[in-house]
Write a protein that holds these residues in place. Structure first.
Motif, short mmCIF file in Angstrom:
data_model
loop_
_atom_site.label_atom_id
_atom_site.label_comp_id
_atom_site.label_asym_id
_atom_site.label_seq_id
_atom_site.Cartn_x
_atom_site.Cartn_y
_atom_site.Cartn_z
N PRO A 140 -67.48 -19.59 28.14
CA PRO A 140 -67.80 -19.22 26.76
C PRO A 140 -66.64 -18.42 26.16
CG PRO A 140 -68.97 -17.81 28.30
CD PRO A 140 -68.31 -18.87 29.12
N PRO A 141 -66.67 -18.19 24.84
CA PRO A 141 -65.54 -17.52 24.18
C PRO A 141 -65.12 -16.19 24.81
CG PRO A 141 -66.98 -18.47 22.54
CD PRO A 141 -67.66 -18.67 23.87
N ARG A 142 -66.08 -15.37 25.23
CA ARG A 142 -65.69 -14.06 25.79
C ARG A 142 -64.93 -14.22 27.10
NH1 ARG A 142 -69.21 -12.68 29.83
NH2 ARG A 142 -71.16 -13.85 29.94
N VAL A 143 -65.30 -15.23 27.89
CA VAL A 143 -64.58 -15.49 29.14
C VAL A 143 -63.20 -16.05 28.83
CG1 VAL A 143 -64.55 -16.85 31.26
CG2 VAL A 143 -66.69 -15.84 30.44
N SER A 144 -63.13 -16.94 27.84
CA SER A 144 -61.85 -17.51 27.43
C SER A 144 -60.88 -16.41 27.00
CB SER A 144 -62.07 -18.50 26.28
OG SER A 144 -60.84 -18.99 25.81
N GLU A 145 -61.38 -15.45 26.23
CA GLU A 145 -60.53 -14.35 25.77
C GLU A 145 -60.07 -13.49 26.94
OE1 GLU A 145 -62.40 -12.08 22.74
OE2 GLU A 145 -62.84 -13.83 21.49
N ALA A 146 -60.98 -13.18 27.84
CA ALA A 146 -60.64 -12.30 28.97
C ALA A 146 -59.59 -12.95 29.88
CB ALA A 146 -61.89 -11.96 29.77
#
Length: 206
Positions: A21-27
């Motif tokens: 998901p986006p938060r994992v992608s950012e991290a």
């Protein structure tokens, strides 16, 4: 200047929304380069292309001895399921110092909750009672509970005492169950660290 480590996501049958998901992608994007393949197992040509640089593989990518030898920067492979498929030469990975990890610890509690709920359901006959109620055949009172069982004080046997096997133990605690476990890979001294009784396979099955 050294490049950031390369993380390769090849998590089929997990989907993008499940593992990226986006938060994992950012991290991940803040600390590494990320290559992804979703929808199927990654094709051989893609795997071969990332082998020289990849540091971490997340998924079920085939990593036989020859591929492991070419993946000189590989530090870890993260299995996105709770099993150990024959897609990796595990002995060679260990020899090379490549950590092979499993998602089982993250799944264990949910699996344990499901198993306990099914056990209670089967013991009390909830599914059968629901079906009979809908068909206007339900039995009330004592007649409806003639075959009912309870987990309270039950004798429970666990075959295997790894991540999944040990997860039901704290959930069963309030029921006062007598729990036995068999695991050929763990010494009895390790089993005795938990509120269970080490037992033979035959005793657990009985």
């Amino acid at each position: 200047m050294a490049l950031d480590p390369l993380i390769f996501l090849d998590p089929h049958p997990r989907t993008r929304s499940m593992v990226f998901p986006p938060r994992v992608s950012e991290a991940l994007g803040a600390q590494a380069r990320v290559r992804c393949h979703f929808g199927s197992r990654a094709p051989d040509e893609l795997v071969e292309a990332i082998l020289p640089e990849v540091s971490i593989i997340v998924g079920q990518t085939r990593m036989q001895r020859e591929r492991l030898a070419r993946a000189r920067n590989l530090k870890a492979i993260l299995n996105v399921k709770g099993n150990w498929e024959p897609n990796i030469d595990y002995a060679e990975a260990q020899r090379l110092g490549i950590h092979v990890l499993s998602a089982a610890p993250a799944m264990a509690r949910a699996v344990a909750e499901y198993c306990l709920s099914r056990a209670i359901n089967l013991g009390r006959g909830f599914s059968d009672a629901n079906r009979m109620f809908r068909e206007h055949r339900e039995a009330n009172g004592i007649a409806g509970n003639r075959c009912a069982g309870t987990p309270c004080g039950a004798v429970v046997g666990l075959v295997g005492f790894g991540n999944l096997g040990r997860s039901p133990v704290p959930l069963l605690g309030p029921f006062g169950c007598a729990i036995s476990a068999y695991d050929p890979w763990l010494p009895e001294s390790e089993l005795r660290k938990h509120p269970i009784h080490p037992a033979s396979f035959g005793d657990v099955i009985s």
